[in-house]
Design a protein around this motif. Structure first.
Motif, PDB file in Angstrom:
ATOM      1  N   ASN A 194      10.394  45.379  24.195  1.00 17.48           N
ATOM      2  CA  ASN A 194      10.577  45.662  22.725  1.00 17.48           C
ATOM      3  C   ASN A 194      11.062  44.386  22.377  1.00 17.48           C
ATOM      4  OD1 ASN A 194      12.259  44.647  25.301  1.00 17.48           O
ATOM      5  ND2 ASN A 194      14.054  46.043  24.835  1.00 17.48           N
ATOM      6  N   THR A 195      10.179  43.358  23.175  1.00 13.08           N
ATOM      7  CA  THR A 195      10.389  41.634  22.920  1.00 13.08           C
ATOM      8  C   THR A 195       8.855  41.025  22.289  1.00 13.08           C
ATOM      9  OG1 THR A 195      10.925  40.206  24.755  1.00 13.08           O
ATOM     10  CG2 THR A 195      12.751  41.372  23.505  1.00 13.08           C
ATOM     11  N   ILE A 196       8.743  40.298  21.270  1.00 13.28           N
ATOM     12  CA  ILE A 196       8.015  39.876  21.020  1.00 13.28           C
ATOM     13  C   ILE A 196       7.369  38.935  22.279  1.00 13.28           C
ATOM     14  CG2 ILE A 196       8.611  37.797  19.940  1.00 13.28           C
ATOM     15  CD1 ILE A 196       5.809  39.705  18.644  1.00 13.28           C
ATOM     16  N   GLU A 197       8.664  38.321  22.720  1.00 15.06           N
ATOM     17  CA  GLU A 197       8.576  37.034  24.157  1.00 15.06           C
ATOM     18  C   GLU A 197       7.756  38.160  25.067  1.00 15.06           C
ATOM     19  OE1 GLU A 197       8.710  33.953  23.754  1.00 15.06           O
ATOM     20  OE2 GLU A 197       9.790  34.436  22.010  1.00 15.06           O
ATOM     21  N   SER A 198       8.151  39.187  25.406  1.00 16.40           N
ATOM     22  CA  SER A 198       7.478  39.599  26.361  1.00 16.40           C
ATOM     23  C   SER A 198       5.820  40.012  26.038  1.00 16.40           C
ATOM     24  CB  SER A 198       7.695  41.124  26.566  1.00 16.40           C
ATOM     25  OG  SER A 198       9.157  40.894  27.157  1.00 16.40           O
ATOM     26  N   LEU A 199       6.090  39.700  24.966  1.00 17.53           N
ATOM     27  CA  LEU A 199       4.062  39.928  24.480  1.00 17.53           C
ATOM     28  C   LEU A 199       3.093  38.856  24.073  1.00 17.53           C
ATOM     29  CD1 LEU A 199       1.937  41.902  23.725  1.00 17.53           C
ATOM     30  CD2 LEU A 199       2.834  41.628  21.434  1.00 17.53           C
ATOM     31  N   ARG A 200       4.071  37.612  24.178  1.00 16.37           N
ATOM     32  CA  ARG A 200       2.891  36.990  24.116  1.00 16.37           C
ATOM     33  C   ARG A 200       2.772  36.075  25.853  1.00 16.37           C
ATOM     34  NH1 ARG A 200       7.328  32.513  23.315  1.00 16.37           N
ATOM     35  NH2 ARG A 200       6.788  32.267  25.823  1.00 16.37           N
ATOM     36  N   GLY A 201       1.299  35.822  25.096  1.00 16.94           N
ATOM     37  CA  GLY A 201      -0.367  35.949  26.281  1.00 16.94           C
ATOM     38  C   GLY A 201       0.370  36.389  28.108  1.00 16.94           C
ATOM     39  N   ASN A 202       0.680  38.055  27.856  1.00 19.42           N
ATOM     40  CA  ASN A 202       0.970  38.470  28.188  1.00 19.42           C
ATOM     41  C   ASN A 202      -0.812  39.432  28.226  1.00 19.42           C
ATOM     42  OD1 ASN A 202       1.025  41.177  30.065  1.00 19.42           O
ATOM     43  ND2 ASN A 202       3.537  41.510  29.072  1.00 19.42           N
ATOM     44  N   ARG A 203      -1.692  38.516  29.117  1.00 22.68           N
ATOM     45  CA  ARG A 203      -3.240  39.244  28.966  1.00 22.68           C
ATOM     46  C   ARG A 203      -2.920  40.571  29.558  1.00 22.68           C
ATOM     47  NH1 ARG A 203      -6.605  33.474  28.292  1.00 22.68           N
ATOM     48  NH2 ARG A 203      -4.645  32.838  27.705  1.00 22.68           N
ATOM     49  N   LEU A 204      -2.459  41.601  30.411  1.00 27.96           N
ATOM     50  CA  LEU A 204      -2.146  42.264  31.207  1.00 27.96           C
ATOM     51  C   LEU A 204      -2.760  43.513  30.402  1.00 27.96           C
ATOM     52  CD1 LEU A 204      -0.470  42.072  34.409  1.00 27.96           C
ATOM     53  CD2 LEU A 204      -2.645  41.742  34.373  1.00 27.96           C
ATOM     54  N   HIS A 205      -2.559  43.055  29.144  1.00 24.36           N
ATOM     55  CA  HIS A 205      -2.094  44.567  28.170  1.00 24.36           C
ATOM     56  C   HIS A 205      -3.227  44.717  27.207  1.00 24.36           C
ATOM     57  CE1 HIS A 205       1.949  46.408  28.696  1.00 24.36           C
ATOM     58  NE2 HIS A 205       2.656  44.420  28.918  1.00 24.36           N
TER      59      HIS A 205
END
Length: 504
Positions: A470-481
């Motif tokens: 629910n936040t863009i910060e949680s997505l940044r650099g999260n290559r597991l996704h």
């Protein structure tokens, strides 16, 4: 003469049964490929750039532009384009220039990266009913923060470097006044203001009428230092030192004198009609130490109130370069990939120098993390961002935000005819011809650009919700996704992702 003959690339077809001989097509064609004389419409296919302005405005739908079959050459190696380039250079002895991004057939890595989605154990989020945060901040971050409790809540006791807030993680790429028209710049500036984001002046200075958009402006300091003074620096929200760009790494800029009218000349602070040539290097920057001096000089000149970015092209040793820039004191590193657009670049450079933004971003993000200095800088990347999916994948690879250039111009009306260098743009974008500039309504253009970014923002929230974020910060650099498909193990390793089908 016959040895120099190259068949036209396109064929202008006029359906005489439909044509009403109104002559609108001839008025709209910026390349003089269509003429209207004595009540008859005629076409000269040799001049056609396939800008599609004539077909778009024909009230009878009588015009179509087709690729010609009788092209020179066969096969992929000695292709029609390769042979045509040889013929053109043998006739002129000059460097071939091209616009927009590279035409080289290389599959984008973005298209070979797949996104994850949440299912049962980590349920997805409904963006229509639950809050989704796509706001982000550009600028260096402290290693830690100290907070003191007060009667009214809490107070931040740590010193935080200058930050700039983006309501969407998308900004508009550097395109100079001169390479594009005043109306195009105005449309982008108004769109940035409405969206709560930034647009970039490019290396051509800031037109006096656009200074009111200063809080939404990235002002660029390029090697030519055009339009640069203390007021210019203090007007912008972010200062960007341009070292390189993806379409022409290691190459300077050149705006032909025919595009330097009185307004462009006044903005760039150069004589009207003179060529605006930016050297390849900054003549006061020959080392990281020199770059550090320039960064801190710009910060000093603006009382340390503005983030300073350094823009570089994506090249082979980009990770080491980015590490040096971060240590030199930059707040933002802008990285421009191999597919970055341009108004004009040597074709041989555009199509053969640099690396894709996906690989550059991944290795830079990982290098900065390995050296424990990732927090010192934000990463702003571009060079081939075409959709909201590309935005999401770039952020998951490590970007704080992305910038778009070609996509924004397409929203304004550009049809990618790759003829920006001629200054004859029929859509009023890459031209300074006053009659053609009028064709671009900046207010309508602003609306279309805003619509594009808002549509992408909705899609970003939808996909994030599907990921359970629910936040863009949680997505940044999260290559597991992320998962790759159709790649070698080396490519997967450089990107830092697993192959499709592999679990966590």
């Amino acid at each position: 003469m016959k040895s120099n003959y190259i068949p036209p690339r396109y064929k202008v077809k006029i359906d005489r049964d439909l044509c009403i001989q109104c002559g609108i097509c001839a008025k709209q064609c910026g390349f003089e490929a269509i003429s209207f004389k004595d009540g008859v419409v005629k076409a000269d296919s040799r001049k056609c750039a396939k800008c599609l302005r004539c077909a778009s405005y024909c009230p009878a739908g009588a015009i179509s532009i087709e690729e010609r079959n009788e092209r020179i050459g066969t096969g992929d190696y000695w292709s029609s384009q390769v042979i045509s380039n040889v013929i053109r250079q043998s006739a002129t002895g000059g460097i071939l220039l091209g616009a927009m991004g590279s035409e080289v057939k290389q599959p984008p890595y973005f298209d070979r990266i797949l996104l994850n989605a949440s299912q049962v154990t980590n349920p997805s989020i409904d963006p229509l009913r639950e809050p989704m945060e796509i706001r982000t901040y550009l600028g260096g971050k402290p290693e830690s923060v100290q907070v003191a409790e007060t009667e009214n809540g809490f107070r931040l006791n740590s010193e935080v470097p200058a930050q700039v807030r983006l309501d969407v993680p998308i900004v508009f790429a550097a395109m100079s006044y001169g390479s594009i028209s005043h109306n195009a710049h105005l449309a982008l500036a108004m769109a940035a203001e409405e969206l709560g984001t930034l647009y970039n002046t490019g290396e051509g200075g800031l037109h006096r009428e656009l200074r009111r958009f200063g809080q939404n402006t990235i002002v660029q300091v390029a090697s030519g230092r055009y339009g640069l003074d203390i007021d210019y620096l203090n007007t912008g929200r972010v200062i960007e030192i341009k070292v390189g760009q993806g379409a022409k790494p290691g190459i300077g800029g050149h705006l032909p004198g025919k595009k330097v009218n009185a307004e462009v000349a006044a903005t760039r602070m150069i004589p009207e009609g003179s060529d605006a040539i930016s050297p390849a290097p900054h003549h006061d920057v020959y080392s990281i130490e020199d770059l550090s001096q320039l960064i801190h000089a710009l910060k000093e000149a603006t009382q340390y109130q503005k983030p300073v970015a350094v823009k570089i092209a994506a090249v082979h040793n980009v990770a080491a370069i980015a590490s040096g820039i971060a240590r030199a004191g930059a707040d933002i590193i802008s990285i421009d990939g191999f597919r970055g657009g341009t108004g004009a670049a040597p074709v041989v450079t555009r199509d053969n120098v640099g690396i894709p933004i996906e690989l550059a971003l991944a290795v830079v993000d990982q290098r900065l993390r390995d050296e424990r200095i990732r927090h010192r800088v934000s990463l702003l990347v571009g060079g081939g961002i075409r959709s909201s999916a590309d935005v999401i994948k770039a952020i998951a690879l490590g970007a704080d935000a992305v910038y778009i250039g070609t996509a924004a111009l397409i929203a304004l009306g550009c049809r990618c005819c790759r003829s920006c260098t001629t200054g004859k743009c029929s859509w009023g974008i890459a031209t300074q011809d006053p009659e053609k500039v009028k064709r671009l309504d900046p207010y309508e253009g602003k609306t279309r650009v805003v619509n594009l970014v808002k549509a992408w923002a909705h899609e970003i929230k939808d996909i994030m919700g599907g990921m359970g974020l629910n936040t863009i910060e949680s997505l940044r650099g999260n290559r597991l996704h992320l998962r790759g498909i159709g790649m070698t193990q080396k490519e997967l390793d450089l990107l830092g992702i697993k192959h499709a089908g592999e679990g966590a």
